[in-house]
Design a protein around this motif. Sequence first.
Motif, short mmCIF file in Angstrom:
data_model
loop_
_atom_site.label_atom_id
_atom_site.label_comp_id
_atom_site.label_asym_id
_atom_site.label_seq_id
_atom_site.Cartn_x
_atom_site.Cartn_y
_atom_site.Cartn_z
N ASP A 6 -19.63 -22.65 18.62
CA ASP A 6 -18.66 -21.55 18.58
C ASP A 6 -17.26 -22.04 18.94
N ASP A 7 -16.25 -21.41 18.37
CA ASP A 7 -14.83 -21.63 18.70
C ASP A 7 -14.26 -22.98 18.27
N VAL A 8 -15.05 -23.87 17.64
CA VAL A 8 -14.49 -25.17 17.28
C VAL A 8 -13.42 -25.06 16.20
N ARG A 10 -11.14 -22.90 16.04
CA ARG A 10 -9.89 -22.53 16.70
C ARG A 10 -9.42 -23.57 17.70
N HIS A 11 -10.37 -24.26 18.34
CA HIS A 11 -10.00 -25.16 19.44
C HIS A 11 -10.32 -26.62 19.19
N PRO A 14 -15.73 -29.82 20.50
CA PRO A 14 -16.29 -29.27 21.74
C PRO A 14 -16.44 -30.36 22.79
N SER A 18 -21.73 -30.50 25.31
CA SER A 18 -22.37 -29.57 24.38
C SER A 18 -23.03 -30.31 23.22
N ALA A 86 -11.06 -27.91 12.33
CA ALA A 86 -10.08 -27.01 12.95
C ALA A 86 -8.75 -27.08 12.21
N TYR A 89 -9.16 -25.29 8.84
CA TYR A 89 -9.22 -23.84 9.07
C TYR A 89 -7.83 -23.27 9.29
N THR A 90 -7.01 -23.95 10.08
CA THR A 90 -5.63 -23.50 10.32
C THR A 90 -4.85 -23.48 9.02
N ARG A 166 -19.22 -17.62 7.36
CA ARG A 166 -17.78 -17.37 7.51
C ARG A 166 -17.08 -17.17 6.16
#
Length: 213
Positions: A6-8, A10-11, A14, A18, A86, A89-90, A166
Amino acid sequence: MTMFFDDVLRHGSPPLESIHRFRRYTELDLRRLASSGAVEKDYRGYYMFEVEKSAHKEPVRTERVYFEETFQWMEQEMRKRFDAAASVYTSIQGDPVQRRRVEKFKELMRLDYELLILLNIYSGRFGYPFYSVRQIRELIQDKLSLGIAAHALKRYEETPLNTMMRMDPILGRRYSPEELAGSTPGFKQKKPEEEVFLYTMPYGQNREKRPKK
């Protein structure tokens, strides 16, 4: 254990912890394997022999495959792809042209597919053997050359980036594998350069197939 990170998107990559939770062998596991003669150990650490076998020749012993070095390489490769995802995605989020957004999303799917392959080898899921770095690189290229990335991702309930889930929220609708076919690696079939079965073999585990010296 869920393989979705999760959240990779955006950020970025990991924390290593993890990723470590998927690692197939702990230090204790390797120690036990060495004690049973399934793997060996030298000053660099625990290792197995890489074996290359085709239908036309007998297995031959090749390079030593060191577990810790190979695990670390896979971790680095996965983190590179998480960071790349990431960035892609941006770029999708800031692109108003749907055609370009779809092409960029295909790049996201390719990264997801490569992450899936790496994670399966890293964890031993679905019967994947422990490959050497050379074998992993060749396996990824072979898989991409089949042009089935979309079909493969669709078969899994979840993947590291969950790109199939997604797709609708990001692109506004779902695209079929046929609609996504094109020149992007993983979406265009290419003829494999050679048919060779690559795998790693614990030196003392299968004496009938032990490589010749």
